[in-house]
Write a protein that holds these residues in place. Sequence first.
Motif, PDB file in Angstrom:
ATOM      1  N   ASN A  63       3.346   4.666  -6.978  1.00 42.86           N
ATOM      2  CA  ASN A  63       2.762   3.669  -7.867  1.00 42.86           C
ATOM      3  C   ASN A  63       3.667   2.461  -8.057  1.00 42.86           C
ATOM      4  N   LYS A  82       2.254   1.838  -3.414  1.00 38.19           N
ATOM      5  CA  LYS A  82       1.245   2.342  -4.346  1.00 38.19           C
ATOM      6  C   LYS A  82       0.927   3.811  -4.087  1.00 38.19           C
ATOM      7  N   VAL A  83       0.839   4.194  -2.832  1.00 36.87           N
ATOM      8  CA  VAL A  83       0.492   5.570  -2.494  1.00 36.87           C
ATOM      9  C   VAL A  83       1.643   6.514  -2.826  1.00 36.87           C
ATOM     10  N   ILE A  84       2.863   6.131  -2.503  1.00 34.63           N
ATOM     11  CA  ILE A  84       4.012   7.019  -2.696  1.00 34.63           C
ATOM     12  C   ILE A  84       4.430   7.118  -4.153  1.00 34.63           C
ATOM     13  N   LEU A  93       0.827  -1.210   0.000  1.00 34.91           N
ATOM     14  CA  LEU A  93       0.000   0.000   0.000  1.00 34.91           C
ATOM     15  C   LEU A  93       0.861   1.260   0.000  1.00 34.91           C
ATOM     16  N   VAL A  94       1.915   1.264   0.796  1.00 29.33           N
ATOM     17  CA  VAL A  94       2.806   2.423   0.838  1.00 29.33           C
ATOM     18  C   VAL A  94       3.437   2.640  -0.530  1.00 29.33           C
TER      19      VAL A  94
END
Length: 106
Positions: free
Chosen positions: A84, A80-82, A77-78
């Motif tokens: 992609n 993807k958020v930071i 998740l990190v």
Amino acid sequence: MKTSSKLSLVVGLAAGYVLGARAGRDRYDQIAKATQSVWNSGPVQKQVQNVQGLTSKYVPKAVESSFRGAGKVASGLVDKVIGNGVKSKKSTPEAPTGTVPNPAKS
């Protein structure tokens, strides 16, 4: 019906009867004494020891694998958020907010 389900049913019925009984303290003491004699019996204590052995063997492994899986999910998740899924390749780190700017960037 599984043995553990039967045992749970019996324990639940006994607890419900004890909690719902209106026969007074004497009946409660009688039920408590019978329950203690069943709990302290050899076959029940043998099963208690079996469960304790299985618990000490498998619970730590289950907890460890759960945390490992949660860590992988959080890491994904990190990413993807930071960025992609692509990690940043900056040569100098950014200064934290509210502090003096990074002198390496000047």
